[in-house]
Design an enzyme around this catalytic site. Sequence first.
Site, short mmCIF file in Angstrom:
data_model
loop_
_atom_site.label_atom_id
_atom_site.label_comp_id
_atom_site.label_asym_id
_atom_site.label_seq_id
_atom_site.Cartn_x
_atom_site.Cartn_y
_atom_site.Cartn_z
N HIS A 330 80.81 29.28 6.34
CA HIS A 330 80.64 27.86 6.65
C HIS A 330 81.41 27.53 7.92
O HIS A 330 82.52 28.03 8.14
CB HIS A 330 81.15 27.00 5.50
CG HIS A 330 81.31 25.55 5.83
ND1 HIS A 330 82.54 24.98 6.12
CD2 HIS A 330 80.40 24.55 5.95
CE1 HIS A 330 82.38 23.70 6.38
NE2 HIS A 330 81.09 23.41 6.29
N SER A 331 80.84 26.68 8.79
CA SER A 331 81.49 26.21 10.00
C SER A 331 81.82 27.40 10.91
O SER A 331 80.93 28.15 11.29
CB SER A 331 82.73 25.39 9.65
OG SER A 331 83.26 24.74 10.78
N LEU A 332 83.09 27.58 11.26
CA LEU A 332 83.48 28.73 12.07
C LEU A 332 83.07 30.03 11.39
O LEU A 332 82.63 30.98 12.06
CB LEU A 332 84.99 28.70 12.30
CG LEU A 332 85.62 29.92 12.97
CD1 LEU A 332 85.06 30.15 14.36
CD2 LEU A 332 87.14 29.76 13.02
N TYR A 351 76.29 28.06 7.29
CA TYR A 351 76.18 26.67 6.85
C TYR A 351 76.98 25.78 7.80
O TYR A 351 78.18 25.99 7.99
CB TYR A 351 76.68 26.51 5.41
CG TYR A 351 75.85 27.26 4.40
CD1 TYR A 351 74.76 26.65 3.78
CD2 TYR A 351 76.14 28.58 4.09
CE1 TYR A 351 73.98 27.35 2.86
CE2 TYR A 351 75.37 29.29 3.17
CZ TYR A 351 74.30 28.67 2.56
OH TYR A 351 73.52 29.36 1.66
#
Length: 549
Positions: A330-332, A351
Amino acid sequence: MKQDLYKESSPPPSTTKSKGLYVIVAALVTTAIYLLYSQGYSNTHGEKDMPSVVPNLVLPANPSSDHSFAVKHIYHHNTEADANHGRMDVSGEWVRAAQKAQHLNLGQDTHRYMASNARDPYTNLPLKSRTQKVKRWRQRDPDHVESYLEAARLNPQLYGAMDFDWVEEDILVPDVTDRDTVVSLAVMASNAYVDVPFTGDWTNVSWKETGGIGWQSDGVRGHIFVDQTPGSPLVVIALKGTSAAIFDSGGDTVINDKTNDNLLFSCCCARVSYLWNTVCDCYTGESYTCDQECLEKELYAEDRYYRAVLDIYRNVTHLYPQKQIWVTGHSLGGALSAMLGRTYGIPAVGYEAPGELLPTKRLHLPSPPGIPWSQEHIWHFGHTADPIFMGVCNGASSSCSIGGYAMETSCHSGLQCMYDVVTDKGWHLSMVNHRIHTVIDEVLLAYNETAACVPPPPCQDCFNWNFVMGNDKDDDDKDKKKKKKTSTSSSVVSKTKTSTSSTVATNTMPSLPDPTCVERNWYGKCIRYDPEIKQQYGDSHTVTHVTMA
């Protein structure tokens, strides 16, 4: 000197013989290094050699499409100078503690989802797979791949001329049309954020024979989920995303997370304006000009997350040589997952990831040419109310800028699977909508069907920046110095004689060379020039006495 750094270009007609000889020698040296590394002679950064393993990707005769995953290990790679690898083999005590923490963090919808399916996010995660044809490198062992990355970094001009051995293979990929599969991968990504206990469960797997065996938490962490289905060849790596103090309680990785965010997703080391502290020294001093060679070196440095993720993958392939590997985050963590998937040609699901196409190109990650989108193995799930995923979390008043995050990219590689919550639910852009638990509870579980995965629209990041290579910058500096010397000498030889025998004192301004700006403010105005000009001409007009004879 502006150029397209990602396209193969021919040298200009004015290239000198010496420069051509230098290019030939550099090419031969780079090729030799690449061949030596690919033959297995590399010593991994001065450490004890870890065997380079290519996972066995032969599918069983009748592979099952239903899988059940459970977390078995947690890997950690710190990013200090003395890098240590930590591995925790998950015990029953840890699972019980993690279950309690998970139930405290996840929303009630997730509780009901897991309870209704008699599944727990740490002991039983359902996934469905399907067989897909993927085009990737034939030789994908870590030694070979990392030697290519090093060669491409040392001589990026050869990247477009390299001939790769591509092969089409049938592999298992996640069924992204199945709702349970998309939710389970998201739960895996959320589990990577859970704080891990400092107990005796940890096993040091440092590649060094001697040295410190400590645990340092300010690095990359990955949870390893292993399929419990008999005969299944699958393992999933879930990579932790950004821990940001402005979004949550923060954590030990906040500082390093922020540094890597600003390096990966900004145009030039987070050089948004002169008020910002940059994370590297690649800004040339000229307005919107950045040293591309410097950027590539920083991205591939040992203390950066991309290198750490490569090492985690090497560890997992060594532990599970007969397994196929998927990666999620998720994210990074989602961006790193996509970059790792692109590097080794493995399935990756991200995501709410920031646009990672820019660092993918800067690192020259291998991408097969001309493949149909049906063979794409990277998927980005997100929604329209997340400013980071949409690439609009920038500008002086944005939440990212206020928190010191230079999130300037918006372009993704792979396929985009986007939920239009702005139209369907009336949501507005907000950083709150970026949180993984919001995504799981209020987006993935709120829709009965998964979002359609489609090719991304045409996109270009940092279009207003000029990226130059180190050699180009040196050539430009030499040309400017030549111009300075020429104009200076012409201004000195400006005395003329006439038949008049009187002496006239006049105030004249000599013809100054074009000043070189070395520092500009945030809107582009030069606030400091090259000190050579000030030393040569001073701050006031020069009084020149011209003798008329």
